[in-house]
Each structure stands twice: as structure tokens, then as C-alpha cells.
Design a protein around this motif. Structure first.
Motif, PDB file in Angstrom:
ATOM      1  N   GLY A 129      11.297   6.526  11.741  1.00 51.91           N
ATOM      2  CA  GLY A 129      12.780   7.380  10.199  1.00 51.91           C
ATOM      3  C   GLY A 129      13.033   5.686   9.850  1.00 51.91           C
ATOM      4  N   SER A 130      12.912   4.336  10.578  1.00 56.02           N
ATOM      5  CA  SER A 130      13.979   3.216   9.786  1.00 56.02           C
ATOM      6  C   SER A 130      12.626   2.833   9.055  1.00 56.02           C
ATOM      7  CB  SER A 130      14.761   2.466  10.950  1.00 56.02           C
ATOM      8  OG  SER A 130      15.224   3.382  11.780  1.00 56.02           O
ATOM      9  N   VAL A 131      12.059   2.383   8.876  1.00 52.80           N
ATOM     10  CA  VAL A 131      11.122   2.436   7.847  1.00 52.80           C
ATOM     11  C   VAL A 131      10.147   3.039   6.709  1.00 52.80           C
ATOM     12  CG1 VAL A 131       9.900   0.282   9.180  1.00 52.80           C
ATOM     13  CG2 VAL A 131       8.637   2.247   9.913  1.00 52.80           C
ATOM     14  N   VAL A 132       9.961   2.909   5.856  1.00 50.27           N
ATOM     15  CA  VAL A 132       8.928   3.635   4.860  1.00 50.27           C
ATOM     16  C   VAL A 132       7.490   3.526   6.020  1.00 50.27           C
ATOM     17  CG1 VAL A 132       8.016   3.801   2.126  1.00 50.27           C
ATOM     18  CG2 VAL A 132      11.007   3.491   3.278  1.00 50.27           C
ATOM     19  N   LEU A 133       6.776   4.291   6.660  1.00 53.73           N
ATOM     20  CA  LEU A 133       5.342   4.262   7.140  1.00 53.73           C
ATOM     21  C   LEU A 133       4.257   4.186   5.970  1.00 53.73           C
ATOM     22  CD1 LEU A 133       6.474   6.901   9.682  1.00 53.73           C
ATOM     23  CD2 LEU A 133       6.030   4.862   9.706  1.00 53.73           C
ATOM     24  N   GLY A 134       4.486   4.173   4.643  1.00 52.69           N
ATOM     25  CA  GLY A 134       3.509   4.019   4.070  1.00 52.69           C
ATOM     26  C   GLY A 134       3.070   3.172   2.996  1.00 52.69           C
ATOM     27  N   MET A 135       4.348   2.236   3.357  1.00 59.64           N
ATOM     28  CA  MET A 135       4.297   0.968   2.817  1.00 59.64           C
ATOM     29  C   MET A 135       4.121   0.092   3.878  1.00 59.64           C
ATOM     30  SD  MET A 135       7.930   0.869   0.160  1.00 59.64           S
ATOM     31  CE  MET A 135       7.783   1.805  -1.122  1.00 59.64           C
ATOM     32  N   SER A 136       3.751  -1.658   3.015  1.00 59.13           N
ATOM     33  CA  SER A 136       3.171  -2.657   4.363  1.00 59.13           C
ATOM     34  C   SER A 136       4.960  -3.152   4.593  1.00 59.13           C
ATOM     35  CB  SER A 136       2.485  -3.398   3.190  1.00 59.13           C
ATOM     36  OG  SER A 136       3.775  -3.486   1.957  1.00 59.13           O
ATOM     37  N   VAL A 137       3.961  -3.965   5.121  1.00 60.37           N
ATOM     38  CA  VAL A 137       5.291  -4.924   5.811  1.00 60.37           C
ATOM     39  C   VAL A 137       5.888  -6.218   4.412  1.00 60.37           C
ATOM     40  CG1 VAL A 137       5.650  -6.452   7.963  1.00 60.37           C
ATOM     41  CG2 VAL A 137       4.151  -4.879   8.141  1.00 60.37           C
ATOM     42  N   ALA A 155       0.228  -7.983   3.954  1.00 57.37           N
ATOM     43  CA  ALA A 155      -0.051  -6.608   3.686  1.00 57.37           C
ATOM     44  C   ALA A 155      -0.562  -5.421   4.065  1.00 57.37           C
ATOM     45  CB  ALA A 155      -1.563  -7.185   2.598  1.00 57.37           C
ATOM     46  N   ASP A 156      -0.110  -5.612   5.799  1.00 59.59           N
ATOM     47  CA  ASP A 156      -1.001  -4.596   6.239  1.00 59.59           C
ATOM     48  C   ASP A 156       0.380  -3.448   5.782  1.00 59.59           C
ATOM     49  OD1 ASP A 156      -2.537  -6.012   7.438  1.00 59.59           O
ATOM     50  OD2 ASP A 156      -1.865  -6.447   9.308  1.00 59.59           O
ATOM     51  N   PRO A 157      -0.180  -2.390   6.856  1.00 59.14           N
ATOM     52  CA  PRO A 157       0.557  -0.900   6.367  1.00 59.14           C
ATOM     53  C   PRO A 157       1.447  -1.005   7.243  1.00 59.14           C
ATOM     54  CG  PRO A 157      -1.437  -0.683   6.070  1.00 59.14           C
ATOM     55  CD  PRO A 157      -1.742  -1.449   6.452  1.00 59.14           C
ATOM     56  N   ILE A 158       2.472  -0.742   7.676  1.00 58.93           N
ATOM     57  CA  ILE A 158       3.271  -0.793   8.653  1.00 58.93           C
ATOM     58  C   ILE A 158       2.935  -0.082   9.780  1.00 58.93           C
ATOM     59  CG2 ILE A 158       5.639   0.948   8.288  1.00 58.93           C
ATOM     60  CD1 ILE A 158       6.778  -1.898   9.069  1.00 58.93           C
ATOM     61  N   ARG A 159       2.322   0.996   9.016  1.00 58.26           N
ATOM     62  CA  ARG A 159       1.907   2.901  10.610  1.00 58.26           C
ATOM     63  C   ARG A 159       1.219   2.059  11.386  1.00 58.26           C
ATOM     64  NH1 ARG A 159       1.005   6.627   8.392  1.00 58.26           N
ATOM     65  NH2 ARG A 159       1.147   6.910   5.734  1.00 58.26           N
ATOM     66  N   SER A 160       0.379   0.843  11.207  1.00 53.38           N
ATOM     67  CA  SER A 160      -0.150   0.828  11.873  1.00 53.38           C
ATOM     68  C   SER A 160      -0.442  -0.378  12.828  1.00 53.38           C
ATOM     69  CB  SER A 160      -1.083  -0.441  10.736  1.00 53.38           C
ATOM     70  OG  SER A 160      -0.709  -1.450  10.697  1.00 53.38           O
ATOM     71  N   LEU A 161       0.513  -0.332  12.477  1.00 53.19           N
ATOM     72  CA  LEU A 161       1.595  -1.859  14.054  1.00 53.19           C
ATOM     73  C   LEU A 161       2.002  -0.890  15.133  1.00 53.19           C
ATOM     74  CD1 LEU A 161       1.726  -3.571  11.900  1.00 53.19           C
ATOM     75  CD2 LEU A 161       4.182  -4.196  11.598  1.00 53.19           C
ATOM     76  N   SER A 162       2.220  -1.481  16.603  1.00 51.28           N
ATOM     77  CA  SER A 162       2.202  -0.863  17.124  1.00 51.28           C
ATOM     78  C   SER A 162       3.783  -0.909  17.565  1.00 51.28           C
ATOM     79  CB  SER A 162       2.239  -1.935  18.750  1.00 51.28           C
ATOM     80  OG  SER A 162       2.638  -2.863  18.706  1.00 51.28           O
TER      81      SER A 162
END
Lengths: 526, 370
Positions: free
Chosen positions: A364-372, A413-420
Motif C-alpha cells: 500500500g506504500s507503492v504504486v504497484l502499476g508503476m516502475s521502480v 524500469a521493472d514494474p514494482i509489482r514484480s519485486l519480492s
């Protein structure tokens, strides 16, 4: 019917994993007819997972459930109900605009003719069994929380229920309702109903339970009769006193992840006690129903100091952090960061005042649809402006610098939702620490992270403290607090109920404060 | 078998889903076209290809696309920040009425003054029509979907009231306003009926594209729309952004109405209320809420609109068939874009109900989560 001596419901070798986390590790547990089994443990110890498996809300990776000595497959709540297992979860599932009878008819969910009269009679009969008056025609949304809980219990009982599971039934109740609930439970168990209940309040457990099961990190560490146990002894078992095997384990783990032992004095500059406090909270209150969620909290964090906030989950920590971060408005009291009052300010102004945040709600602290890179820059986009435009080059350079410095395993440029989880936490740490905050409010910073990532987070928090920032560390993990905090305050019921210097703090002392054991002792003395 | 949410999706999946949706649309509409007595392939050619085969046809497509460009962009601007403005229809009409008010009050102004003033009037009219729902949302949290939608028929009734009352044509007595003065005629392009409103629309598309892609504001708007909680946590004032976007959205829709009366009709008529605003919702959704997507879809729908007229003449297909085509396209695209987030897997059952007591045996871990 089972013969005396045979347990009614048995769990055998229940194991459940979520990724690398073992939520339940080979648990054997049973409950007999007419018996009250209390399940205890810190948050994340696996109590809820276990009851969810029992009620068919989750499925175990291994192990079996036996009822009356025969294995049964409980793959859904419907299976559980058919097998005579009912459960009342913490969130009620009632339709507010319907009456009590209508809600119970929904639960029955038998197709065909709707016989309102018969249903109403069954509600009255079930209420009699419970020993508490319940108006079958009352509209649910007009009922108090305690009354709604009774309706939920009725719902669970109305089938051929032989085992009732209650997940923290007293967390939402006022004392008078707790007494009624306990009277009902005693009445039901006298008839032969078995009850499993989860609680954090030790004096209640001592009051009600016949047997106590204690979970710690997914393992059953104690299964013993309640007879003769007092809250202090139970607290010691829960937090794993140094005399138990579990305690030894923890110390080994603490060493493994590079934690200081509580007694060790860290080699660093003394805490600055002259200037304004990094964080000064005075009389902070957040109103709630029936009691304030945060109740007149006063505490301060000096520059170069880590102050830990201990407490059992749900005692105001989440709300305290939300008020500090500016996502919830305080009812009264003030918050100052490095001498600047931030009480009424919005999150952007709080950031400018030097507040850093690391909340338990990572996603909830990051915009999941955006990049790192955009997530790293989003708190001060104007810093990366060239004329009216956002400079892609500088945003990218900023991200690359932080990725390097904080060892984030991702490209900009990775989408942040792909991070562990661990990598996402590194992104959030980087974002907060890079601003060089006067004080960092960190809530459950290592929850769900693996050992390596935990160690990394601790190292960063220590480095921040050594660089002269204050850190307010809210955690349910006592090892973590004992390992890095200089002082520990304990929250219970939204209030500060105690403060200990890390050097004097022990698990037992904290455990007793956290679980309200002190209250119970005071009550007994009075 | 069951649907499971994909954790990551390959890049080709989005375009592939749209492709599948287009094929589905062709398959689904072939039936009604057949029933109406025409050959589907010939009809699709009429709808999509014929309009683009002559310069005049292309001009008509551009003309049809112009109002959709404005309303589509207006809707996309609002939707993008999570403000669901369904009121582009009303705002479009309010813009047209405000422009008419300017043109009828000051009929003799020269073009260099009259056109900017007329367009400004249109923008202000649309903005005012969007103002009240935006205010109610900001101050009282009232759902803008309902309020913006309900203001649409109000605008239509106001338009009819004005045309049957104070603005009734003094010469003919018809419910149309008097023709505007010469200064209020939008210049036409390439000697066709295409007017400068198209250029204004293209300019707005360009500005919106640049703002969204290359400014801090664009990043904030995207963050506020995608996850308002996280955006607020990061210090972005989500409420204020939605408020401003709502007003800008109204102004853009109003400019659309203004460009239509100044460029095409040169008077206010009841025929303006044919649903450009509602079609704008379709355009914005199909265009993925991006300005360039809006441009592409507005052109496509313009093409189908012109094609529908041609098909009704040449193939005796009802002209509503064009609407059927675009509606089915909307449904299939939205459905395909939702379904692509899932993959189909075989349902694995953990363990069968064992009838007899069996020795405890660990069951092999299942792959994946629940």
C-alpha cells in the motif's frame, strides 16, 4: 458419540507453508468433548492458519484431521459444518439489513420452501442453549457488537455443531459482554460441546480454558492442562523464556542474523539529549468505539536513538503509525519532528519536515502499476524537473544510484509489482533513508522477510541511527526490539503501559506487560 | 478447470487480446448482418474500407471523428485520475449553449475576436456543468457517476427549452437558434467540410500526451488514478488532482460542443444531442484512457459511422448496424482485456476423503499457491 477418552477432533501432523515461511510445522493437537482448548502465541505464530485449516478455509500441505477417530477431508467450510465444526471468525459475516432469523436462514441455505416460523423457533431454541436472550426479529445492524457475536455463535451452533472455533472472540467485546460470552461457553461445554479459542488475554485464558496449546513460529511448543498455570507462567512460555528449548533456538537465530544480544552495549556515539527531540509525541489520541484506538500516548525519540514499541497486535500500533504518517487525523495531541509541529500537516509537508516512513503495508506504500524508478522518485518529483518536464535521465540516474547503494535486485524500469517482499522493502527503505530523515517511523519492517533481508534491514536501521537520526521501531517481534532498540515502550489497549531500557528488558517482563498479565496481577492483588 | 490470476503477463498478451476481441466482434456481428439480408464480408468492407477509399470519404471520417476526439479525451482525462465523469454529454451541450449565448449576444464581432471568445465560452460552459458534481464529490463524497450522469438529461432539456423559447428561430419559427454571425464561422480545411476544430482536438491530444508522459504532473495523475492510497501516502494530493481534472474534463467536453456549433452547424439545433458524450465514454475506454488511444478510436468510430451511412444506402442495412458493431466491439475488448489477466489451470484436489483410518502420510506439496 465418542467414548470418553477418545478425542473428538484430532489434528495430526498439520503442515502449511506459504513460500519459504512455514506457518504450521507438523502440529498434533486434539480436543475432547466438553473441553475448552485455548490457542496462544504471538502474531504470526500460526494460530489463525491452524484454525482456518480446521474450518476448511485453507488446506494443509500435509497432515490430516480426524473426527471421532476417523479421518475426514475438510476442504471447505461446508465440509467442516457437515463434520460438526463451526467457527466464528474475527470479521462477522452477517447481513446488516436482515433480521437475526433471516441471517440464520441464510446460513442454513437449504433449498426449497422457506419456513419462517420453523426457522424462528430454531433460533429461539438455539438461544436457549446459549443461555442468553436473543431477539429473533431484531435487525442485525441495530445490534451491539456483543449481540452480533452471539448471532454468529448461533449461526455456528444451528447445525449439528460439536466443535466451536472462536478466533479472538473477546478482542471486540466490552467486559460485560465477555462475562456473558464465557457463561455461554461454560453452558455449552457442560452439554458436551468442544471449544477451541484464540486469545491474547492471559487472565481470560486462565479463567476459561481446560487446556492450553502454545504456538511459536509455526510449531506447537506447549500443550498442557490449564490447571495451576498463572498468566505470568503462560507469558513466559509464549515468548519463549530462556529456560525452554525454543528460547535457545531464538538466541541461535539471533546470532545467525547478526543481532546484538540484549546485554551488549553498542559501540557508538552517545544519544544526543540536548537538542530538540527527533520525534516528540504528546498526549496523542485517536478516538474509537468503544475505546480510543490510541489513548493519550506521550513518548519521544532523541536523535541517534532507536525506540522500540512493543505490543500484541491490535493494541493501537497500526493506528499510531497511521496518525504519525498523516493518513489518519489525530483526535487530539501533538506530534513534533525535530521541533517542527506536524500534527495537522498532510503527508507531503510531513516528508518535508523530516519524517521518514516505513509502514507494515508495503504494497500500500507503492504504486504497484508503476516502475521502480518512478516509485523511488514519487515523493519529490519536482526535484527531477527540467523546466516543466520530468527529466527521465535524472530519474533513471537517481534510481540507479539507490539500486546500487541499497543492493536492490531489480532494474529501474521493472514494474514494482514484480519485486519480492524483501526487494520491495529495500525500495521503501531506500526512498525513506535517501531523504536523510530526522526520524524514521518503521512498522514491522521485517515481517514476512527472509533471514538475509531481515539482517539487511537491521543494518540499515542501525546505520541510520549512528548517522544521528531517530528511529521509532514498531514491532511484534521481541527479538528484533531487544536486538536494536535502546528503549522499549509497551502499548496495550492503545496506551503506553510501560517503558524499559533495552538493557533491563527481558522477554518475560515485556511479555507480561504486553499480554495484560500486569493488569491481572494487579486485579488479583486488589 | 478454473481461472487463476496471472502473476506476470507477457508483453504480447494485451495486443493479442485486442486482436481476439476484433475477430470475435466480426464473428458476432456477422449473424445480425446476415439476418438483415447482406453478406457480412461486403458489409465489413463498407463499414471499414469504403469510407477511406475517396478523399471526400476521408474528410467525412475526420469530420465525424472530431466531436468524439473532444468527448473521448474529456472522459479519459477524468477516468485516468479515478474521477468517473459520465457527464461529457451534458458538458458538451453546455459548451455549445454557452458558445451560442456568446454568438447571439455579440453577433457582429470579427473572426479573430469572435472565434477565441466563442471557444472560451464553450470551455467555461462545460466547466460550469462539471463544477457541481465535482464540488459535491470533493466536499461531501457524493458519487460522481450518479451526479454527472443525472445532469445529462438536464442539459438536453435546457437545450430544448431554450430552442423552443427565447432562442426559437425568429425567421423560420423552427426550434433552432438564429444562424451565427460571419465572424463565428470556423475556417475549413482542404476545401472540405473538415474544420479547424479538428486541429484544436489534435492539439489537445498532443498536450495531454506530453503532460502524461513527460511531466511530474503526469506521474502524479497516473499514481492517483492507479492507487489513490499509495499516492496519498507519497504526499500527492489526490482529492485536489481529481477536482482539477474533473473541471478540465468538463472544459474539454465543452470545447467539443463549441467546436461543433462553430464548425459544422453555425447555429444551435436539437440534433446536437445525439450522444457524442456517451460515445466519448466508449472512445476513452477502448482507447485505454490514453490520448493517442482516444485519437485512434475516434478515427475508427468515425470511419464506422460514415461506413454505416454508405452501407445503409448500398446494402439496405439499417444505419443502426454501425452502432451494433461499435457496441459489440466495446464489450468484447473490455471482456478480453479482463480475461487476459487470468490463466486457465487444471484444478488439483489435495486429497480424497479417506473412508477408513489410514496411517499418517504426508501428502506431496502442491505446486503453486491457492
Amino acid at each position: 458419540m465418542t467414548t470418553p477418552g477418545t478425542p473428538l477432533v484430532e489434528l495430526r501432523g498439520i503442515t502449511k507453508r506459504f513460500g519459504s515461511l512455514v506457518a504450521n510445522d507438523d502440529i498434533d493437537l486434539s480436543v475432547a468433548e466438553g473441553e475448552v482448548l485455548a490457542l496462544l502465541g504471538e502474531n504470526g505464530a500460526g494460530k489463525s492458519t491452524l484454525t482456518r485449516i480446521l474450518y476448511g478455509l485453507s488446506r494443509a500441505d500435509a497432515g490430516e484431521i480426524r473426527i471421532g477417530g476417523r479421518p475426514v477431508a475438510v476442504d471447505s467450510p461446508a465440509d467442516a459444518l457437515a463434520a460438526g465444526i463451526g467457527m466464528v471468525t474475527q470479521e462477522f459475516s452477517l447481513v446488516g439489513t436482515m433480521t437475526v432469523t433471516e441471517n440464520l436462514m441464510l446460513a442454513g441455505s437449504s433449498l426449497g420452501r422457506v419456513d419462517r416460523r420453523a426457522a424462528r423457533a430454531r433460533v429461539v431454541a438455539a438461544a436457549e442453549r446459549l443461555g442468553v436472550p436473543v431477539d429473533p426479529d431484531a435487525v442485525v445492524e441495530r445490534l451491539s457488537v456483543g449481540e452480533r457475536q452471539r448471532v454468529e455463535i448461533l449461526k455456528a451452533l444451528i447445525g449439528e455443531c460439536r466443535l466451536l472455533v472462536l478466533d479472538e472472540p473477546t478482542a471486540v467485546l466490552v467486559p460485560a459482554d465477555v462475562d456473558l460470552l464465557f457463561a455461554s461457553i461454560r453452558r455449552l461445554t457442560a452439554e458436551g460441546l468442544a471449544v477451541v479459542f484464540i486469545s491474547h488475554k492471559l487472565h481470560e485464558v486462565v479463567d476459561l480454558a481446560d487446556r492450553i496449546g502454545i504456538l511459536r513460529r509455526g510449531r506447537l511448543v506447549a500443550d498442557l492442562p490449564a490447571e495451576g498455570l498463572d498468566p505470568v507462567a503462560i507469558a513466559a512460555l509464549m515468548v519463549g523464556g530462556s529456560t525452554t528449548a525454543a528460547g535457545a533456538d531464538d538466541e541461535a537465530l539471533a546470532t545467525a542474523v547478526g543481532l546484538d544480544t540484549p546485554a551488549a552495549t553498542p559501540d557508538r556515539a552517545p544519544v544526543d539529549t540536548t537538542g530538540p527531540a527527533a520525534l516528540e509525541i504528546t498526549g496523542l489520541t485517536l478516538a474509537g468505539d468503544p475505546r480510543p484506538r490510541v489513548d493519550d500516548v506521550t513518548l519521544s525519540v532523541r536523535a541517534g536513538e532507536v525506540v522500540g514499541v512493543a505490543g500484541v497486535s491490535g493494541n493501537g500500533q497500526t493506528e499510531l503509525v497511521a496518525v504519525l504518517c498523516g493518513t489518519t487525523a489525530a483526535s487530539s495531541g501533538t506530534v513534533r519532528v525535530g521541533g517542527t509541529e506536524i500534527t495537522g500537516l498532510d503527508p507531503a509537508a510531513r516528508l518535508r519536515a523530516g519524517l521518514g516512513r516505513l509502514t507494515e503495508d508495503r504494497r500500500g506504500s507503492v504504486v504497484l502499476g508503476m516502475s521502480v524508478e518512478h516509485n523511488l522518485a514519487i515523493e519529490d518529483l519536482d526535484r527531477f524537473r527540467t523546466g516543466p518536464f520530468l527529466s527521465r535521465r535524472r530519474v533513471r540516474a537517481h534510481a540507479e544510484r539507490l539500486i546500487e547503494r541499497f543492493d536492490i535486485r531489480a532494474s529501474p524500469a521493472d514494474p514494482i509489482r514484480s519485486l519480492s517482499g524483501g526487494n520491495m522493502q529495500k525500495v521503501l527503505l531506500a526512498r525513506a533513508i535517501e531523504r536523510d530523515p530526522t526520524v524514521l517511523v518503521a512498522s514491522q519492517p521485517t515481517r514476512g522477510l527472509d533471514v538475509g533481508a531481515c539482517e539487511y534491514v537491521y543494518a540499515q536501521l542501525r546505520a541510520l541511527r549512528d548517522a544521528g537520526s531517530g528511529v521509532l521501531l514498531v514491532s511484534e517481534d521481541l527479538d528484533e526490539l531487544l536486538g536494536i532498540a535502546d528503549r522499549i515502550v509497551v502499548l496495550s489497549g492503545g496506551r503506553v503501559v510501560g517503558e524499559l531500557a533495552a538493557a533491563d528488558a527481558t522477554r518475560e517482563a515485556l511479555g507480561v506487560l504486553m499480554t495484560g498479565g500486569a493488569e491481572a496481577r494487579a486485579e488479583r492483588a486488589a | 478447470m478454473r481461472f487463476v490470476l496471472r502473476s506476470r503477463e507477457p508483453r504480447w498478451l494485451g495486443p493479442a487480446a485486442v486482436g481476439v476481441a476484433v475477430l470475435l466482434t466480426l464473428a458476432l456481428t456477422a449473424g445480425p448482418i446476415r439476418l438483415a439480408g447482406a453478406a457480412p464480408v461486403a458489409a465489413f468492407e463498407r463499414y471499414l474500407v469504403t469510407p477511406l477509399s475517396t478523399p471526400n470519404g476521408v474528410a467525412e471520417v475526420l469530420l465525424s471523428a472530431t466531436p468524439l476526439l473532444f468527448t473521448g479525451l474529456a472522459v479519459a482525462i477524468a477516468f485516468r485520475v479515478g474521477y468517473y465523469n459520465i457527464g461529457a454529454e451534458g458538458q458538451f451541450l453546455a459548451g455549445a449553449m454557452a458558445t451560442t449565448l456568446v454568438a447571439l449576444s455579440l453577433p457582429d464581432l470579427p473572426a479573430p475576436v469572435a472565434l477565441p471568445l466563442g471557444l472560451l465560452g464553450g470551455a467555461v460552459g462545460g466547466l460550469l456543468w462539471a463544477f457541481l458534481p465535482a464540488l459535491l464529490r470533493r466536499r461531501a463524497g457524493i458519487d460522481e457517476v450518479v451526479t454527472t450522469l443525472l445532469l445529462n438529461p438536464v442539459a438536453v432539456l435546457l437545450l430544448q427549452g431554450l430552442l423552443n423559447g427565447p432562442w426559437r428561430n425568429p425567421e423560420t419559427g423552427f426550434p433552432d437558434s438564429a444562424s451565427f454571425g460571419e465572424g463565428y464561422e470556423m475556417p475549413v480545411l482542404f476545401g472540405s467540410r473538415v474544420h479547424a476544430g479538428l486541429l484544436l482536438g489534435l492539439l489537445l491530444v498532443a498536450v495531454a500526451t506530453v503532460v502524461m508522459a513527460a511531466t511530474p504532473l503526469g506521474v502524479r495523475l497516473r499514481a492517483a488514478g492507479q492507487s489513490p492510497t499509495a499516492a496519498g501516502f507519497s504526499g500527492i494530493r489526490v482529492g485536489a488532482l481529481q477536482w482539477r481534472s474533473a473541471l478540465v474534463s468538463g472544459a474539454v467536453a465543452g470545447l467539443g460542443g463549441s467546436s461543433q456549433v462553430l464548425g459544422v452547424q453555425h447555429q444551435l439545433t436539437g440534433s446536437l444531442a445525439v450522444g457524442y458524450g456517451y460515445t466519448g465514454v466508449v472512445v476513452a475506454t477502448l482507447g485505454g484512457l490514453s490520448a493517442l488511444g482516444v485519437l485512434a478510436v475516434a478515427l475508427l468510430l468515425g470511419d464506422v459511422q460514415v461506413g454505416a451511412q454508405s452501407a445503409s444506402i448500398a446494402l439496405q442495412l439499417p444505419s443502426q448496424m454501425g452502432g451494433v458493431l461499435t457496441s459489440v466491439l466495446l464489450l468484447t475488448v473490455v471482456a478480453a482485456l479482463s480475461v487476459r489477466r487470468y490463466r486457465l489451470t487444471r484444478l488439483t484436489r489435495l486429497r480424497p476423503a479417506a473412508p477408513e483410518p489410514v496411517p499418517r502420510t504426508p501428502v506431496a506439496a502442491r505446486p503453486g499457491g491457492d
